[in-house]
Design an enzyme around this catalytic site. Structure first.
Site, PDB file in Angstrom:
ATOM      1  N   ASP A   8       0.876  -1.164   0.000  1.00  0.00           N
ATOM      2  CA  ASP A   8       0.000   0.000   0.000  1.00  0.00           C
ATOM      3  C   ASP A   8       0.929   1.235   0.000  1.00  0.00           C
ATOM      4  O   ASP A   8       2.114   1.129   0.335  1.00  0.00           O
ATOM      5  CB  ASP A   8      -0.862  -0.044   1.271  1.00  0.00           C
ATOM      6  N   LEU A   9       0.394   2.378  -0.390  1.00  0.00           N
ATOM      7  CA  LEU A   9       1.226   3.595  -0.443  1.00  0.00           C
ATOM      8  C   LEU A   9       1.024   4.469   0.805  1.00  0.00           C
ATOM      9  O   LEU A   9       1.936   4.623   1.628  1.00  0.00           O
ATOM     10  CB  LEU A   9       0.877   4.391  -1.715  1.00  0.00           C
ATOM     11  N   ASP A  10      -0.213   5.031   0.907  1.00  0.00           N
ATOM     12  CA  ASP A  10      -0.485   6.000   1.976  1.00  0.00           C
ATOM     13  C   ASP A  10      -0.415   5.329   3.341  1.00  0.00           C
ATOM     14  O   ASP A  10      -1.173   4.398   3.613  1.00  0.00           O
ATOM     15  CB  ASP A  10      -1.884   6.612   1.786  1.00  0.00           C
ATOM     16  N   THR A  16       0.639  10.432   3.897  1.00  0.00           N
ATOM     17  CA  THR A  16      -0.235  11.427   3.265  1.00  0.00           C
ATOM     18  C   THR A  16      -1.532  11.623   4.045  1.00  0.00           C
ATOM     19  O   THR A  16      -2.332  12.486   3.686  1.00  0.00           O
ATOM     20  CB  THR A  16      -0.602  10.975   1.838  1.00  0.00           C
ATOM     21  N   LYS A  44      -8.868   5.904   6.350  1.00  0.00           N
ATOM     22  CA  LYS A  44      -7.636   5.289   5.828  1.00  0.00           C
ATOM     23  C   LYS A  44      -7.951   4.116   4.908  1.00  0.00           C
ATOM     24  O   LYS A  44      -8.691   3.202   5.295  1.00  0.00           O
ATOM     25  CB  LYS A  44      -6.735   4.817   6.977  1.00  0.00           C
ATOM     26  N   GLY A  45      -7.403   4.161   3.722  1.00  0.00           N
ATOM     27  CA  GLY A  45      -7.574   3.071   2.759  1.00  0.00           C
ATOM     28  C   GLY A  45      -8.882   3.140   1.985  1.00  0.00           C
ATOM     29  O   GLY A  45      -9.083   2.374   1.043  1.00  0.00           O
ATOM     30  N   ARG A  48     -11.927   7.744  -2.641  1.00  0.00           N
ATOM     31  CA  ARG A  48     -12.379   9.141  -2.520  1.00  0.00           C
ATOM     32  C   ARG A  48     -13.887   9.271  -2.331  1.00  0.00           C
ATOM     33  O   ARG A  48     -14.346   9.935  -1.395  1.00  0.00           O
ATOM     34  CB  ARG A  48     -11.929   9.932  -3.759  1.00  0.00           C
ATOM     35  N   SER A 113      -2.665   0.813  -4.476  1.00  0.00           N
ATOM     36  CA  SER A 113      -3.144   1.966  -3.706  1.00  0.00           C
ATOM     37  C   SER A 113      -4.562   2.347  -4.098  1.00  0.00           C
ATOM     38  O   SER A 113      -4.908   2.325  -5.282  1.00  0.00           O
ATOM     39  CB  SER A 113      -2.220   3.163  -3.951  1.00  0.00           C
ATOM     40  N   ALA A 114      -5.351   2.740  -3.090  1.00  0.00           N
ATOM     41  CA  ALA A 114      -6.714   3.238  -3.364  1.00  0.00           C
ATOM     42  C   ALA A 114      -6.659   4.622  -3.999  1.00  0.00           C
ATOM     43  O   ALA A 114      -7.654   5.114  -4.512  1.00  0.00           O
ATOM     44  CB  ALA A 114      -7.497   3.301  -2.060  1.00  0.00           C
ATOM     45  N   LYS A 144     -10.830  -1.392  -1.641  1.00  0.00           N
ATOM     46  CA  LYS A 144     -10.612  -2.099  -0.371  1.00  0.00           C
ATOM     47  C   LYS A 144     -11.847  -1.841   0.496  1.00  0.00           C
ATOM     48  O   LYS A 144     -12.361  -0.735   0.469  1.00  0.00           O
ATOM     49  CB  LYS A 144      -9.348  -1.553   0.305  1.00  0.00           C
ATOM     50  N   GLU A 168       0.069  -3.357   4.559  1.00  0.00           N
ATOM     51  CA  GLU A 168      -1.001  -2.367   4.708  1.00  0.00           C
ATOM     52  C   GLU A 168      -1.020  -1.719   6.085  1.00  0.00           C
ATOM     53  O   GLU A 168      -0.730  -2.370   7.081  1.00  0.00           O
ATOM     54  CB  GLU A 168      -2.354  -3.077   4.552  1.00  0.00           C
ATOM     55  N   ASP A 169      -1.452  -0.453   6.142  1.00  0.00           N
ATOM     56  CA  ASP A 169      -1.615   0.218   7.440  1.00  0.00           C
ATOM     57  C   ASP A 169      -3.086   0.347   7.847  1.00  0.00           C
ATOM     58  O   ASP A 169      -3.370   0.718   8.975  1.00  0.00           O
ATOM     59  CB  ASP A 169      -1.013   1.622   7.401  1.00  0.00           C
TER      60      ASP A 169
HETATM   61  C1  BG6 Z   1      -5.959   5.928   0.237  1.00  0.00           C
HETATM   62  C2  BG6 Z   1      -6.007   6.790   1.457  1.00  0.00           C
HETATM   63  O1  BG6 Z   1      -4.667   5.456   0.017  1.00  0.00           O
HETATM   64  O2  BG6 Z   1      -6.384   6.654  -0.923  1.00  0.00           O
HETATM   65  C3  BG6 Z   1      -7.417   7.358   1.614  1.00  0.00           C
HETATM   66  O3  BG6 Z   1      -5.668   6.023   2.601  1.00  0.00           O
HETATM   67  C4  BG6 Z   1      -7.819   8.092   0.346  1.00  0.00           C
HETATM   68  O4  BG6 Z   1      -7.450   8.232   2.727  1.00  0.00           O
HETATM   69  C5  BG6 Z   1      -7.712   7.148  -0.830  1.00  0.00           C
HETATM   70  O5  BG6 Z   1      -9.172   8.576   0.446  1.00  0.00           O
HETATM   71  C6  BG6 Z   1      -8.098   7.800  -2.172  1.00  0.00           C
HETATM   72  O6  BG6 Z   1      -7.176   8.797  -2.488  1.00  0.00           O
HETATM   73  P1  BG6 Z   1      -7.340   9.797  -3.715  1.00  0.00           P
HETATM   74  O7  BG6 Z   1      -5.958  10.412  -3.839  1.00  0.00           O
HETATM   75  O8  BG6 Z   1      -7.713   8.994  -4.930  1.00  0.00           O
HETATM   76  O9  BG6 Z   1      -8.399  10.769  -3.348  1.00  0.00           O
HETATM   77 MG    MG Z   2      -2.799   3.079   3.624  1.00  0.00          MG
END
Ligand code: BG6
Ligand code: MG
Length: 221
Positions: A8-10, A16, A44-45, A48, A113-114, A144, A168-169
């Site tokens: 996972d990224l964030d 972030t 988290k995860g 949007r 990543s989401a 997810k 993953e976090d």
């Molecule tokens: C996830 C974050 O990685 O991405 C979420 O943990 C975020 O908080 C989601 O809402 C979607 O991100 P983005 O950049 O597509 O709005």
């Molecule tokens: Mg994450």
């Protein structure tokens, strides 16, 4: 021997969450709502539009699809300004060394990543080249905790789920890894990430080199 590690990224590679929080808080305040750090944990995860739904559920007002899309866009524009200055200094502890060590060992690396901003963020962090495959929520139907994003990453790298480790976090992220039939490494608090197979505080604790085989060979195909 595990073949592929899917990150996972964030919250795993970079933090972030504070930028997502600031941008959502600004939007929430604008429509007469508020969110705090505890609520942010629930985002988290979560992708949007589903994050927006969770925020709107804090109030009673109903919005049209068009209004919701406009709100999500406004949040994203704010978010993009906040991540503008990100550089390699924003890599979380252990992230760079873990990725480079695994690569040296011949392990395939994917990012799942989401975030639709994932590719931009990887570029800013200077680590795009370290991944063999990057998948974000643009490429899958269900976010997810559905397993789709992890299954697509595995498939693209020619690995079966039993040969993959997911990192993953977020609670929903760990659920996605487990639904995909993979080994889940949680990054954070074991009391929160209860479904993870193992939990480390950050990537400095991710086993690499001999520790990788010692940890994972007995639990993976
Ligand atoms: C996830 C974050 O990685 O991405 C979420 O943990 C975020 O908080 C989601 O809402 C979607 O991100 P983005 O950049 O597509 O709005
Ligand atoms: Mg994450």
């Amino acid at each position: 021997m595990p073949k592929t590690v899917i990150f996972d990224l964030d919250g795993v590679i970079t933090d972030t969450a504070r930028f997502h929080f600031l941008a959502w808080k600004r939007l929430a305040n604008k429509i007469g709502l508020d969110i705090d750090d505890a609520f942010n944990e629930k985002l988290k995860g979560v992708d949007r539009m589903n994050s927006l739904e969770l925020i709107l559920a804090q109030g009673t007002k109903k919005y049209s699809e068009q209004e919701k899309l406009a709100m999500a866009d406004e949040k994203n524009e704010d978010y993009k300004v906040l991540i503008e200055e990100m550089t390699a200094k924003d890599l979380l502890p252990g992230a760079h060394s873990t990725l480079t060590s695994l690569r040296k060992m011949g392990i395939k690396l994917a990012l799942a990543s989401a975030s639709k901003n994932a590719a931009t963020i990887l570029n800013k962090l200077g680590i795009s080249d370290l991944f063999d495959y990057v998948v974000d929520s643009n490429q899958v139907k269900h976010g997810k905790p559905a397993p789709d994003i992890f299954l697509l990453a595995a498939k693209q790298l020619g690995s079966s789920p039993s040969e993959c480790i997911g990192v993953e976090d977020a609670v929903v992220g760990v659920q996605a890894i487990k639904s995909a039939g993979m080994y889940a490494v949680g990054v954070g608090d074991p009391k929160v990430l209860t479904q993870a197979d193992m939990v480390i505080p950050d990537l400095t604790g991710f086993p690499v080199g001999e520790a990788f085989s010692a940890t994972f060979n007995k639990v993976l195909a």
